[in-house]
Write a protein that holds these residues in place. Structure first.
Motif, PDB file in Angstrom:
ATOM      1  N   UNK A  14       0.812  -1.215   0.000  1.00  0.00           N
ATOM      2  CA  UNK A  14       0.000   0.000   0.000  1.00  0.00           C
ATOM      3  C   UNK A  14       0.845   1.264   0.000  1.00  0.00           C
ATOM      4  N   UNK A  15       2.138   1.145   0.300  1.00  0.00           N
ATOM      5  CA  UNK A  15       3.027   2.308   0.283  1.00  0.00           C
ATOM      6  C   UNK A  15       3.093   2.937  -1.098  1.00  0.00           C
ATOM      7  N   UNK A  16       2.746   2.168  -2.133  1.00  0.00           N
ATOM      8  CA  UNK A  16       2.784   2.689  -3.500  1.00  0.00           C
ATOM      9  C   UNK A  16       1.794   3.824  -3.676  1.00  0.00           C
ATOM     10  N   UNK A  17       0.650   3.748  -3.025  1.00  0.00           N
ATOM     11  CA  UNK A  17      -0.364   4.792  -3.170  1.00  0.00           C
ATOM     12  C   UNK A  17      -0.478   5.672  -1.925  1.00  0.00           C
ATOM     13  N   UNK A  18       0.509   5.587  -1.037  1.00  0.00           N
ATOM     14  CA  UNK A  18       0.564   6.473   0.128  1.00  0.00           C
ATOM     15  C   UNK A  18       1.628   7.542  -0.099  1.00  0.00           C
ATOM     16  N   UNK A  19       1.662   8.536   0.794  1.00  0.00           N
ATOM     17  CA  UNK A  19       2.623   9.629   0.683  1.00  0.00           C
ATOM     18  C   UNK A  19       3.750   9.449   1.692  1.00  0.00           C
TER      19      UNK A  19
END
Length: 557
Positions: A14-19
């Motif tokens: 999910x880090x791919x779509x987090x900041x």
């Protein structure tokens, strides 16, 4: 799938779509940490784009301790293909269309060119992207400063849209900066994950303290972390995600696998040569770029159009001179004021004439197209003497999507959807704004849909027929009403239009004077008028006696 950034810390997919924010002094490992994160994302098969103003990320393509990754390098000294400063929107379209990870090397651009490219690129990515995409913005304080000058507000607005509202569109991102004190607080506080290397300057440590105050309820942890920041070794960092991952850990970031293209050369030593570059199908990519570049045919030029462009340029020149005038400068003379008003009136009249001519020409082309289709359906095959012409016609027909159920391309479907969502129909100008297709492409789609009886002309507008709505199938969703409609447009509009739209919604039902609206948003007159024209084409605003008001339709239901 995990993203392993150190031996004792792995981030979820999910880090791919987090900041994420990566901060630290020069030479303390910020870029290497970002490279490690990029290696994990690209290695897992996900899409990444690195905006690189320093020219230090190209090593991702080359082998180091491990193999390189198939990342395209556009621009800079190691480019697979050149990069132009005015190509930001096109590159964003290629990125979203091909889903190929890229390093966009901006190091050969001037600062002004870099800002233009980044603003155009981020605006278009926000408009087009819907699948998981991770953006890396190096030197983030340059492109998203806390104190933006007038010329940088569009760029800051585009970055703000991607980082603050991009998650719903699949956009995540990493900010890299050695000066968190001058980075936009709106963006920094949105970071769910903070990776901070050594920081010494009090103002930069204060920025981290502000982040802690905004994101954590444990001030003791924050105090301990900030106290230790000046003592961190190279490559060592505090990783903190109090709300998302519940992680608070001091780690040693793993070594990068790819070639270290950001390494500072030491005195007396020769710079290391890069390892083998990962193979990619450049020919297929270049062919796809060429195909996308020719999708939109340029609008035909004529004398009237050239005159209008010249008039607009003259108005822009005068407005620029007015904007640059020092406060102590005298007011315009009556003659200058008369001249400016005359030029503006001329532009408005010429624009009106061109719009009417465009509409008339489109209607004629539509009629000719429909007539030709009907005639071809009833005529006998051409004689052998017209073989060459028949072959040319067959070639042209082969490039047109077949007019049968379920076989329409994205352009026709976008045009049909726009007509179906607006029950009162769409004008040609409105279709251009709603779909993003230019005049020639837009008119071709209108012709094909009319020939298939999926849309029909009602005056100067195009309305979807019952057959057209049925053609869209169960996936078609009408526009919502009331608050849901307002929310829909706030999410869809690009930053410039959205800034004006938000003010008009807040003031409804009262109108706002056009000049006051432009001043409040911080846009020049020409930009403000362009945004208002697009909002009007979308049917979101109405104008009355020099004032603008949000449309009543937005508050029904």
């Amino acid at each position: 799938m995990k993203l392993q950034i150190s031996t004792d810390l792995a981030l979820p997919a999910e880090a791919i779509t987090e900041c994420t924010a990566i901060v630290g002094k020069r030479g303390m490992g910020k870029t290497s940490t970002a490279v490690v994160l990029a290696e994990e994302i690209v290695g897992a098969g996900h899409c990444l784009a690195w905006l690189d103003p320093l020219g230090v990320a190209w090593g991702l393509r080359h082998a180091g301790a491990g193999e390189g990754y198939p990342i395209l390098i556009l621009g800079g000294d190691h480019a697979d293909a050149p990069l132009e400063s005015n190509a930001g929107r096109f590159v964003a379209e290629v990125l979203v269309e091909t889903r190929r990870s890229m390093v966009l090397d901006l190091s050969r651009f001037s600062k002004t060119q870099q800002r233009t490219f980044v603003a155009d690129f981020l605006e278009e990515v926000y408009r087009l992207n819907r699948d998981p995409l991770h953006l890396v913005l190096d030197e983030a304080d340059t492109f998203a400063p806390q104190s933006a000058e007038a010329g940088d507000r569009r760029m800051l607005g585009a970055a703000d849209a991607c980082w603050r509202r991009g998650r719903a569109r699949g956009i995540g991102g990493t900010l890299i900066t050695q000066r968190p004190a001058v980075l936009s607080k709106n963006l920094l506080t949105q970071s769910e994950l903070l990776i901070t290397h050594r920081l010494v300057a009090p103002q930069d440590r204060k920025a981290i303290s502000d982040w802690v105050e905004s994101n954590s309820t444990d001030p003791d942890k924050g105090k301990l972390m900030i106290q230790q920041l000046p003592s961190l070794e190279v490559g060592e960092a505090w990783v903190w995600s109090p709300g998302w991952l519940d992680v608070w850990k001091r780690v040693k970031v793993r070594q990068r696998r790819t070639f270290d293209s950001s390494c500072t050369p030491k005195v007396g030593e020769r710079r290391a040569a890069p390892g083998k570059a990962a193979e990619i199908d450049l020919e297929a990519f270049r062919a796809r770029m060429a195909e996308l570049a020719t999708t939109e045919a340029p609008a035909p030029k004529g004398k009237a159009n050239e005159e209008t462009v010249a008039l607009r340029a003259r108005v822009a020149e005068l407005e620029k001179k007015l904007a640059e005038r020092p406060p102590a400068a005298p007011a315009l003379t009556p003659e200058q004021g008369d001249l400016l008003r005359a030029i503006r009136d001329g532009v408005e009249k010429a624009t009106s004439v061109l719009e009417k001519a465009d509409q008339a020409a489109g209607e004629i082309l539509d009629s000719l197209y429909v007539a030709r289709m009907r005639a071809e359906a009833t005529t006998t095959p051409a004689p052998a003497t017209t073989y060459k012409r028949t072959q040319q016609r067959a070639k042209a027909e082969a490039s047109r999507p077949a007019a049968k159920s379920g076989n329409w391309g994205p352009g026709e479907l976008a045009t049909l959807t726009a007509c179906a969502q607006h029950t009162s129909g769409c004008s040609r100008e409105q279709l251009t704004i709603l779909t993003g297709y230019k005049r020639s492409t837009r008119d071709a789609y209108i012709q094909r849909l009319r020939a298939a009886a999926l849309i029909e002309a009602v005056g100067s507008r195009f309305v979807a027929t019952k057959a057209g709505v049925n053609e869209l199938g169960p996936s078609f969703k009408p526009l919502p009403t009331g608050a849901a409609l307002r929310k829909h447009w706030l999410e869809q509009l690009p930053p410039g239009e959205r800034a004006l739209f938000e003010q008009l919604l807040a003031a409804y039902p009262k109108p706002i004077a056009r000049d006051r609206l432009g001043e409040a948003a911080g846009y020049a007159r020409s930009s403000r008028d362009a945004y208002l024209q697009r909002l009007g084409a979308r049917g979101l605003v109405t104008t009355q006696k020099g004032a603008v008001c949000a449309s009543e339709e937005l508050f029904r239901g």
